[in-house]
Write a protein that holds these residues in place. Structure first.
Motif, PDB file in Angstrom:
ATOM      1  N   ALA A 150       0.838  -1.202   0.000  1.00  0.00           N
ATOM      2  CA  ALA A 150       0.000   0.000   0.000  1.00  0.00           C
ATOM      3  C   ALA A 150       0.866   1.242   0.000  1.00  0.00           C
ATOM      4  N   THR A 163      -3.961   0.974   8.365  1.00  0.00           N
ATOM      5  CA  THR A 163      -4.050   0.979   6.897  1.00  0.00           C
ATOM      6  C   THR A 163      -4.447  -0.394   6.385  1.00  0.00           C
ATOM      7  N   ILE A 178      -7.892  -1.486   4.322  1.00  0.00           N
ATOM      8  CA  ILE A 178      -7.836  -2.155   3.020  1.00  0.00           C
ATOM      9  C   ILE A 178      -8.814  -3.323   2.983  1.00  0.00           C
ATOM     10  N   ARG A 213     -12.071  -1.911   1.805  1.00  0.00           N
ATOM     11  CA  ARG A 213     -11.960  -0.940   0.712  1.00  0.00           C
ATOM     12  C   ARG A 213     -12.129   0.501   1.172  1.00  0.00           C
ATOM     13  N   HIS A 249      -9.494   2.125   2.285  1.00  0.00           N
ATOM     14  CA  HIS A 249      -8.214   2.710   1.882  1.00  0.00           C
ATOM     15  C   HIS A 249      -8.372   3.546   0.619  1.00  0.00           C
ATOM     16  N   GLU A 250      -9.217   3.094  -0.289  1.00  0.00           N
ATOM     17  CA  GLU A 250      -9.353   3.789  -1.574  1.00  0.00           C
ATOM     18  C   GLU A 250     -10.111   5.109  -1.456  1.00  0.00           C
ATOM     19  N   THR A 306      -4.896   9.941  -2.593  1.00  0.00           N
ATOM     20  CA  THR A 306      -3.546   9.572  -3.020  1.00  0.00           C
ATOM     21  C   THR A 306      -3.230   8.095  -2.779  1.00  0.00           C
ATOM     22  N   ALA A 307      -4.195   7.333  -2.265  1.00  0.00           N
ATOM     23  CA  ALA A 307      -3.925   5.953  -1.874  1.00  0.00           C
ATOM     24  C   ALA A 307      -3.931   5.012  -3.070  1.00  0.00           C
ATOM     25  N   SER A 308      -3.086   3.997  -2.994  1.00  0.00           N
ATOM     26  CA  SER A 308      -3.087   2.923  -3.978  1.00  0.00           C
ATOM     27  C   SER A 308      -2.637   1.644  -3.293  1.00  0.00           C
ATOM     28  N   LEU A 309      -2.861   0.512  -3.963  1.00  0.00           N
ATOM     29  CA  LEU A 309      -2.455  -0.751  -3.356  1.00  0.00           C
ATOM     30  C   LEU A 309      -2.257  -1.802  -4.430  1.00  0.00           C
ATOM     31  N   TYR A 360     -11.943  -6.804  -4.403  1.00  0.00           N
ATOM     32  CA  TYR A 360     -11.566  -5.693  -5.279  1.00  0.00           C
ATOM     33  C   TYR A 360     -11.854  -5.974  -6.755  1.00  0.00           C
ATOM     34  N   VAL A 403     -18.860  -1.573  -4.034  1.00  0.00           N
ATOM     35  CA  VAL A 403     -18.233  -1.177  -2.773  1.00  0.00           C
ATOM     36  C   VAL A 403     -19.231  -1.264  -1.619  1.00  0.00           C
TER      37      VAL A 403
END
Length: 269
Positions: A23, A56, A60, A63, A65-66, A70-73, A85, A91
């Motif tokens: 992440a 974090t 995740i 979901r 976190h999204e 600026t978040a990605s995983l 995902y 969602v």
């Protein structure tokens, strides 16, 4: 979907499996290839110092976190072997099956206790008869250990409850949509010892019915409430990893890694 009186029994917990989760927030990597199986109907505690990626990782799993721009995983999160995902998963459906209780109680303060419990049903578009709604409110407040304290004032504002009662109301609200997994991010950190004990009793009562994943900095609490533990660590600015995981009694009494032994015995963190 419409609920009737015969459809309010709690579901069995689901098996949650995180595979090679990495992440980032922007260019900052916070987790590096973290894998963890969280068995159905068990309580898994995530332990480790602040800043090692536990919360974090927890976000995740359903979901959230999204939600951070600026978040990605990378990696996979499977609930009973289905990828949460995947493109076809909504969602709202993921968050119905994998509920969340936050560190700070967050009931809707002006909404009644009764309506707070049922708020998730409205958000997920679930319709229910009046008798079914009444049954859901009583059953989930009972499972959250709050029914006897509030049954005579269900129309009072949720914000008028004590902090510990508000947290149990949030647990009831999460349970009302019949999640298979319940995530808890330090649910007792803002509570007094009496309220903490009641939340821990609620966790024990829910175990077996719902899969629970809890972040806690309280080692005594982790030892009391969990079946399994995962020790996260981020050393010298590196991303968080799981140093060790396994049955809670083994993690506390006979850990394989010296860093785990030092942490659970309060030598750092």
């Amino acid at each position: 979907m419409t609920l009737t009186e015969t459809q309010i029994a709690p579901p069995l917990g689901g098996t949650l499996d995180a595979r090679a989760i990495s992440a980032w927030f922007g260019d900052h990597k916070v987790l590096d290839r973290v894998s963890l199986a969280m068995p159905a109907g068990k309580v898994t505690a995530l332990i480790g110092p602040s800043g090692c990626g536990k919360s974090t990782f927890l976000r995740i799993l359903n979901r959230m976190h999204e939600l951070v721009p600026t978040a990605s995983l990378a990696g996979e999160v499977l609930l009973d072997d289905r990828d949460l995902y995947s493109a076809e998963r909504r969602v709202t459906d993921v968050r119905r099956q994998v509920g969340m209780v936050f560190q700070k109680p967050n009931p809707f303060p002006a909404m009644s206790i009764y309506d707070n419990v049922l708020a998730g049903l409205k958000l997920t578009g679930t319709r229910a008869s009046r008798s079914a709604r009444d049954g859901i409110v009583e059953e989930t407040l009972t499972r959250a250990g709050l029914w006897k304290e509030v049954r005579d004032r269900l129309r009072s504002p949720g914000g008028a409850l004590s902090g510990g009662q508000q947290q149990r109301l949030c647990i009831a609200r999460s349970l009302a949509v019949r999640p298979r997994v319940l995530l808890m991010d330090e649910p007792c950190s803002a509570l007094d010892p009496t309220s903490t004990r009641r939340i821990e009793e609620t966790i024990a009562e829910l175990a077996g019915e719902v899969t629970i994943v809890i972040v806690t900095h309280n080692m005594q609490q982790a030892a009391r409430v969990s079946d399994l533990c995962a020790f996260f660590l981020a050393a010298h600015g590196t991303p968080g990893v799981i140093v060790e995981h396994g049955p809670t009694d083994v993690m506390f009494d006979a850990p394989r890694d010296e860093r785990t032994n030092d942490y659970v015995n309060g030598r750092f963190g």
